[in-house]
Design a protein around this motif. Structure first.
Motif, PDB file in Angstrom:
ATOM      1  N   VAL A 280       0.839  -1.195   0.000  1.00  0.00           N
ATOM      2  CA  VAL A 280       0.000   0.000   0.000  1.00  0.00           C
ATOM      3  C   VAL A 280       0.874   1.244   0.000  1.00  0.00           C
ATOM      4  O   VAL A 280       1.783   1.372   0.823  1.00  0.00           O
ATOM      5  CB  VAL A 280      -0.935   0.024   1.235  1.00  0.00           C
ATOM      6  N   ARG A 281       0.619   2.139  -0.949  1.00  0.00           N
ATOM      7  CA  ARG A 281       1.214   3.483  -0.974  1.00  0.00           C
ATOM      8  C   ARG A 281       0.046   4.446  -0.885  1.00  0.00           C
ATOM      9  O   ARG A 281      -0.583   4.776  -1.882  1.00  0.00           O
ATOM     10  CB  ARG A 281       1.993   3.724  -2.273  1.00  0.00           C
ATOM     11  N   PRO A 282      -0.283   4.907   0.344  1.00  0.00           N
ATOM     12  CA  PRO A 282      -1.490   5.717   0.528  1.00  0.00           C
ATOM     13  C   PRO A 282      -1.532   6.937  -0.395  1.00  0.00           C
ATOM     14  O   PRO A 282      -0.563   7.689  -0.507  1.00  0.00           O
ATOM     15  CB  PRO A 282      -1.408   6.141   1.998  1.00  0.00           C
ATOM     16  N   LYS A 283      -2.666   7.070  -1.105  1.00  0.00           N
ATOM     17  CA  LYS A 283      -2.956   8.245  -1.945  1.00  0.00           C
ATOM     18  C   LYS A 283      -1.867   8.515  -2.990  1.00  0.00           C
ATOM     19  O   LYS A 283      -1.621   9.668  -3.340  1.00  0.00           O
ATOM     20  CB  LYS A 283      -3.160   9.486  -1.064  1.00  0.00           C
ATOM     21  N   TRP A 284      -1.239   7.460  -3.527  1.00  0.00           N
ATOM     22  CA  TRP A 284      -0.156   7.703  -4.481  1.00  0.00           C
ATOM     23  C   TRP A 284      -0.653   8.372  -5.764  1.00  0.00           C
ATOM     24  O   TRP A 284       0.108   9.087  -6.428  1.00  0.00           O
ATOM     25  CB  TRP A 284       0.571   6.398  -4.803  1.00  0.00           C
ATOM     26  N   THR A 285      -1.939   8.194  -6.097  1.00  0.00           N
ATOM     27  CA  THR A 285      -2.467   8.803  -7.323  1.00  0.00           C
ATOM     28  C   THR A 285      -2.614  10.312  -7.213  1.00  0.00           C
ATOM     29  O   THR A 285      -2.925  10.984  -8.199  1.00  0.00           O
ATOM     30  CB  THR A 285      -3.840   8.196  -7.682  1.00  0.00           C
ATOM     31  N   GLU A 286      -2.400  10.853  -5.997  1.00  0.00           N
ATOM     32  CA  GLU A 286      -2.455  12.308  -5.801  1.00  0.00           C
ATOM     33  C   GLU A 286      -1.082  12.883  -5.450  1.00  0.00           C
ATOM     34  O   GLU A 286      -0.965  14.064  -5.122  1.00  0.00           O
ATOM     35  CB  GLU A 286      -3.457  12.654  -4.681  1.00  0.00           C
ATOM     36  N   ASP A 287      -0.043  12.055  -5.505  1.00  0.00           N
ATOM     37  CA  ASP A 287       1.314  12.476  -5.146  1.00  0.00           C
ATOM     38  C   ASP A 287       2.183  12.463  -6.413  1.00  0.00           C
ATOM     39  O   ASP A 287       2.479  11.406  -6.963  1.00  0.00           O
ATOM     40  CB  ASP A 287       1.884  11.505  -4.101  1.00  0.00           C
ATOM     41  N   GLU A 288       2.568  13.648  -6.885  1.00  0.00           N
ATOM     42  CA  GLU A 288       3.253  13.747  -8.177  1.00  0.00           C
ATOM     43  C   GLU A 288       4.568  12.966  -8.208  1.00  0.00           C
ATOM     44  O   GLU A 288       4.902  12.336  -9.218  1.00  0.00           O
ATOM     45  CB  GLU A 288       3.487  15.212  -8.535  1.00  0.00           C
ATOM     46  N   LYS A 289       5.320  12.983  -7.113  1.00  0.00           N
ATOM     47  CA  LYS A 289       6.587  12.240  -7.080  1.00  0.00           C
ATOM     48  C   LYS A 289       6.349  10.743  -7.171  1.00  0.00           C
ATOM     49  O   LYS A 289       7.053  10.025  -7.886  1.00  0.00           O
ATOM     50  CB  LYS A 289       7.366  12.581  -5.801  1.00  0.00           C
ATOM     51  N   GLU A 290       5.344  10.254  -6.447  1.00  0.00           N
ATOM     52  CA  GLU A 290       5.022   8.832  -6.482  1.00  0.00           C
ATOM     53  C   GLU A 290       4.471   8.432  -7.856  1.00  0.00           C
ATOM     54  O   GLU A 290       4.735   7.326  -8.346  1.00  0.00           O
ATOM     55  CB  GLU A 290       4.021   8.471  -5.382  1.00  0.00           C
ATOM     56  N   ILE A 291       3.700   9.317  -8.461  1.00  0.00           N
ATOM     57  CA  ILE A 291       3.166   9.037  -9.791  1.00  0.00           C
ATOM     58  C   ILE A 291       4.299   8.805 -10.775  1.00  0.00           C
ATOM     59  O   ILE A 291       4.305   7.835 -11.544  1.00  0.00           O
ATOM     60  CB  ILE A 291       2.257  10.190 -10.270  1.00  0.00           C
ATOM     61  N   VAL A 292       5.288   9.689 -10.756  1.00  0.00           N
ATOM     62  CA  VAL A 292       6.431   9.561 -11.668  1.00  0.00           C
ATOM     63  C   VAL A 292       7.201   8.283 -11.363  1.00  0.00           C
ATOM     64  O   VAL A 292       7.596   7.534 -12.262  1.00  0.00           O
ATOM     65  CB  VAL A 292       7.342  10.790 -11.558  1.00  0.00           C
ATOM     66  N   ARG A 293       7.397   7.987 -10.070  1.00  0.00           N
ATOM     67  CA  ARG A 293       8.177   6.799  -9.700  1.00  0.00           C
ATOM     68  C   ARG A 293       7.458   5.512 -10.075  1.00  0.00           C
ATOM     69  O   ARG A 293       8.076   4.574 -10.596  1.00  0.00           O
ATOM     70  CB  ARG A 293       8.448   6.814  -8.191  1.00  0.00           C
ATOM     71  N   LEU A 294       6.150   5.462  -9.845  1.00  0.00           N
ATOM     72  CA  LEU A 294       5.420   4.208 -10.032  1.00  0.00           C
ATOM     73  C   LEU A 294       4.918   3.991 -11.445  1.00  0.00           C
ATOM     74  O   LEU A 294       4.582   2.860 -11.808  1.00  0.00           O
ATOM     75  CB  LEU A 294       4.240   4.143  -9.046  1.00  0.00           C
ATOM     76  N   THR A 295       4.843   5.041 -12.239  1.00  0.00           N
ATOM     77  CA  THR A 295       4.387   4.852 -13.611  1.00  0.00           C
ATOM     78  C   THR A 295       5.550   4.749 -14.591  1.00  0.00           C
ATOM     79  O   THR A 295       5.335   4.539 -15.786  1.00  0.00           O
ATOM     80  CB  THR A 295       3.446   6.003 -14.077  1.00  0.00           C
ATOM     81  N   GLY A 296       6.769   4.901 -14.104  1.00  0.00           N
ATOM     82  CA  GLY A 296       7.920   4.585 -14.940  1.00  0.00           C
ATOM     83  C   GLY A 296       8.409   5.671 -15.850  1.00  0.00           C
ATOM     84  O   GLY A 296       9.276   5.438 -16.694  1.00  0.00           O
ATOM     85  N   ASP A 297       7.888   6.892 -15.766  1.00  0.00           N
ATOM     86  CA  ASP A 297       8.363   7.990 -16.610  1.00  0.00           C
ATOM     87  C   ASP A 297       8.861   9.151 -15.759  1.00  0.00           C
ATOM     88  O   ASP A 297       8.367   9.381 -14.684  1.00  0.00           O
ATOM     89  CB  ASP A 297       7.250   8.488 -17.533  1.00  0.00           C
TER      90      ASP A 297
END
Length: 297
Positions: A280-297
């Motif tokens: 679980v990564r709480p609220k990662w879809t609202e965290d720009e840094k996590e979005i970049v890290r987890l979506t691979g770009d």
């Protein structure tokens, strides 16, 4: 005529069939597909080679109205993909008119200094005069050099679409070696992560697919036997989502792994051991840094 080569961005609203078109043209699965919107999250270059041309198709996230930071990131990725391309293929469905959302986006497409081709996909679903009316409506806009009706699902008119697309490309040397192990600019880890994510899309429901990301931690080829070991982590945004992805007695996660493993084995021609864990990564879809890290770009 000399050798033709260039990049072609495939753009359009979510779920119009961009990834299905690319897979159909490539003659194999290169990008994941599902009937859910926002399946594609990254710009993926797919390299199509013929004797006289190399077409680098750029699969893009679907155009849509953003609802959170993740979807805003996907929209930005789609428009970033248009920078410096040699051609734009814009895809629509045969609704009999210009789509309202397309009307808001097409001025940006028109401003691009490259040829534009319209593909009207899903013509097998058109009713009455919807197809000719759609072609007329988009032709009147004066944006597209060519308009081609196709069905990616049935393979209808794909050869004609390819001829038109190649016809608008500049002459030049190939952009990628023709003998790449995978016909894409992405590494195996990316493809494996996408494949796992596709199975999550197919086997879960509601918001679960959009709240998951997959990171491949390691791919290891065994020296003592023809076996490839894959270790991957599925990330979700809430504890409740973790339970849904794992399922009762771990059955959902096992099925996700089984389907992904079978497809990987068919692609790689070797046995695959696939280990999946869920975090679980709480609220990662609202965290720009996590979005970049987890979506691979």
């Amino acid at each position: 005529m000399g050798f033709k080569a260039g990049t072609v961005a495939v753009v359009g609203k979510t779920n119009v069939g961009k990834s299905s078109f690319i897979n159909a043209v490539m003659g194999r699965k290169v990008v994941i597909v599902s009937d859910r919107p926002q399946t594609t999250r990254n710009r993926i270059r797919c390299i199509y080679n013929t004797e006289g041309a190399q077409v680098v198709f750029v699969d893009t996230p679907g155009l849509h109205q953003p609802v959170n930071k993740l979807s805003a990131h996907l929209l930005k990725e789609a428009f970033r993909a248009l920078a410096g391309v040699d051609e734009v293929v814009y895809m629509v469905e045969p609704t009999g008119k210009v789509d309202e959302y397309d009307e808001t986006v097409l001025p940006r497409i028109q401003a691009l200094p490259c040829p534009k081709v319209l593909l009207v996909n899903k013509i097998d679903l058109a009713k009455g005069n919807e197809l000719p009316e759609t072609l007329l409506a988009y032709d009147r806009l004066g944006i597209f050099q060519d308009l081609v009706p196709i069905s990616a699902k049935r393979g209808t008119n794909l050869e004609r679409a390819l001829q038109v697309i190649i016809g608008h490309l500049p002459e030049g040397e190939p952009l990628f070696p023709p003998d790449l192990p995978l016909p894409t600019d992405r590494p195996l880890e990316f493809f494996v992560a996408e494949l796992i994510r596709e199975k999550i899309f197919h086997l879960t429901y509601q918001e679960i697919p959009y709240s998951t990301a997959v990171v491949v931690e390691e791919i290891r080829e065994r020296e003592d036997k023809p076996l490839i070991e894959v270790y991957a982590t599925i990330y979700v945004a809430k504890d409740s989502q973790k339970g849904i992805v794992i399922g009762a007695g771990g059955q959902k996660l096992k099925e996700i792994g089984r389907l992904a493993r079978l497809e990987l084995e068919a692609m790689l021609g070797k046995k695959v051991f696939l280990s999946l864990q869920v975090k679980v990564r709480p609220k990662w879809t609202e965290d720009e840094k996590e979005i970049v890290r987890l979506t691979g770009d």
